[in-house]
Enzyme design. Structure first.
Site, PDB file in Angstrom:
ATOM      1  N   GLY A 176       0.769  -1.251   0.000  1.00 50.62           N
ATOM      2  CA  GLY A 176       0.000   0.000   0.000  1.00 50.62           C
ATOM      3  C   GLY A 176       0.793   1.290   0.000  1.00 50.62           C
ATOM      4  O   GLY A 176       0.279   2.334  -0.404  1.00 50.62           O
ATOM      5  N   GLU A 234       4.284   3.860   5.925  1.00 55.79           N
ATOM      6  CA  GLU A 234       3.054   3.053   5.915  1.00 55.79           C
ATOM      7  C   GLU A 234       1.968   3.804   5.161  1.00 55.79           C
ATOM      8  O   GLU A 234       1.890   5.033   5.250  1.00 55.79           O
ATOM      9  CB  GLU A 234       2.560   2.866   7.367  1.00 55.79           C
ATOM     10  CG  GLU A 234       3.023   1.586   8.027  1.00 55.79           C
ATOM     11  CD  GLU A 234       2.047   0.432   7.836  1.00 55.79           C
ATOM     12  OE1 GLU A 234       1.542   0.242   6.702  1.00 55.79           O
ATOM     13  OE2 GLU A 234       1.807  -0.287   8.806  1.00 55.79           O
ATOM     14  N   ASP A 291      -3.715   1.262  11.393  1.00 53.83           N
ATOM     15  CA  ASP A 291      -5.029   0.977  11.975  1.00 53.83           C
ATOM     16  C   ASP A 291      -4.827   0.562  13.428  1.00 53.83           C
ATOM     17  O   ASP A 291      -4.844   1.392  14.329  1.00 53.83           O
ATOM     18  CB  ASP A 291      -5.713  -0.096  11.131  1.00 53.83           C
ATOM     19  CG  ASP A 291      -7.098  -0.433  11.610  1.00 53.83           C
ATOM     20  OD1 ASP A 291      -7.592   0.240  12.527  1.00 53.83           O
ATOM     21  OD2 ASP A 291      -7.716  -1.370  11.069  1.00 53.83           O
TER      22      ASP A 291
HETATM   23  P1  5GP Z   1      -2.586  -2.466  11.316  1.00 57.05           P
HETATM   24  O1  5GP Z   1      -1.521  -3.499  11.493  1.00 57.05           O
HETATM   25  O2  5GP Z   1      -2.139  -1.066  11.698  1.00 57.05           O
HETATM   26  O3  5GP Z   1      -3.882  -2.827  11.992  1.00 57.05           O
HETATM   27  O4  5GP Z   1      -2.984  -2.479   9.789  1.00 57.05           O
HETATM   28  C1  5GP Z   1      -2.250  -1.855   8.826  1.00 57.05           C
HETATM   29  C2  5GP Z   1      -2.543  -2.449   7.472  1.00 57.05           C
HETATM   30  O5  5GP Z   1      -3.921  -2.881   7.343  1.00 57.05           O
HETATM   31  C3  5GP Z   1      -2.351  -1.374   6.412  1.00 57.05           C
HETATM   32  O6  5GP Z   1      -1.007  -1.331   5.974  1.00 57.05           O
HETATM   33  C4  5GP Z   1      -3.338  -1.820   5.371  1.00 57.05           C
HETATM   34  O7  5GP Z   1      -2.731  -2.775   4.524  1.00 57.05           O
HETATM   35  C5  5GP Z   1      -4.461  -2.481   6.130  1.00 57.05           C
HETATM   36  N1  5GP Z   1      -5.597  -1.544   6.379  1.00 57.05           N
HETATM   37  C6  5GP Z   1      -6.023  -1.080   7.572  1.00 57.05           C
HETATM   38  N2  5GP Z   1      -7.076  -0.242   7.409  1.00 57.05           N
HETATM   39  C7  5GP Z   1      -7.307  -0.193   6.075  1.00 57.05           C
HETATM   40  C8  5GP Z   1      -8.271   0.528   5.257  1.00 57.05           C
HETATM   41  O8  5GP Z   1      -9.141   1.286   5.707  1.00 57.05           O
HETATM   42  N3  5GP Z   1      -8.187   0.334   3.912  1.00 57.05           N
HETATM   43  C9  5GP Z   1      -7.252  -0.486   3.340  1.00 57.05           C
HETATM   44  N4  5GP Z   1      -7.279  -0.581   2.014  1.00 57.05           N
HETATM   45  N5  5GP Z   1      -6.345  -1.172   4.077  1.00 57.05           N
HETATM   46  C10 5GP Z   1      -6.368  -1.020   5.425  1.00 57.05           C
END
Ligand code: 5GP
Length: 177
Positions: free
Chosen positions: A43, A100, A104
């Site tokens: 991403g 990043e 999230d």
């Molecule tokens: P974390 O480990 O912080 O929970 O998640 C990060 C990863 O989850 C991001 O790099 C992305 O790939 C995915 N992600 C989290 N929220 C979203 C969103 O709203 N849209 C998309 N497309 N990917 C998300």
């Protein structure tokens, strides 16, 4: 699940302006230090491409990418992580900015920052285009954030849903229909 592209949350122009500001901030913070950017695939590739062109540093800039998948559940910070694609350049002794697309839960960042500090990075900061409110696993404030967004699933500007929509120039909400 059936989905449809929803409203534009952040326009192309807003993103462009904000990345220029972040680039200026990074240039001021690191003016004469060589710097290594580590993009988290997939991403971050569009954000990273624009961000590094918005910085002006006298010292050299390196870029590499890694891809990880984490198997932690949402209540544990200690879930394991699988490195799907590793860096080809060493981070040892370097000032590193992890890039990043969106943070999230912060779990991906928690794992990646542990890996890179374990490999001897001299300093670690984070640049994220987007930050959702649930970023609790990383436990530190993010250093460079484009936009804080509500807890909605978004696509565009590198972010996908089932590998689609990465090419959209703006950030949009993906609606369930
Ligand atoms: P974390 O480990 O912080 O929970 O998640 C990060 C990863 O989850 C991001 O790099 C992305 O790939 C995915 N992600 C989290 N929220 C979203 C969103 O709203 N849209 C998309 N497309 N990917 C998300």
């Amino acid at each position: 699940m059936k989905t449809a592209l929803g409203a534009i949350l952040i326009t192309e122009q807003e993103i462009r302006r904000r990345i220029v500001e972040l680039g200026r901030q990074i240039s001021n913070d690191y003016s004469k230090t060589s710097l290594m950017f580590v993009g988290i695939l997939r991403g971050s590739f569009i954000f990273l491409a624009d961000l590094i062109r918005a910085i002006s540093l006298e010292a050299p800039v390196e870029v590499d990418f890694m891809s990880v998948s984490s198997y932690g559940d949402s209540t544990a910070t200690s879930g394991t992580v699988h490195i799907e694609k590793d860096l080809g350049i060493s981070v040892d002794g370097k000032d590193v900015i992890i890039v990043e697309d969106i943070v999230d839960t912060g779990l991906t960042l928690f794992h990646v920052s542990n890996i890179l500090s374990g490999r001897g990075a001299r300093s670690l900061r984070v640049a994220a285009l987007l930050e959702k409110p649930g970023n609790s696993k990383y436990k530190r404030p993010l250093d460079y954030v484009g936009f804080k967004i509500p807890n909605k699933f978004v696509v565009g500007f590198g972010l996908d849903y089932a590998q689609q929509y990465r090419n959209l120039p703006d950030i949009r909400v993906l609606d369930e229909i």
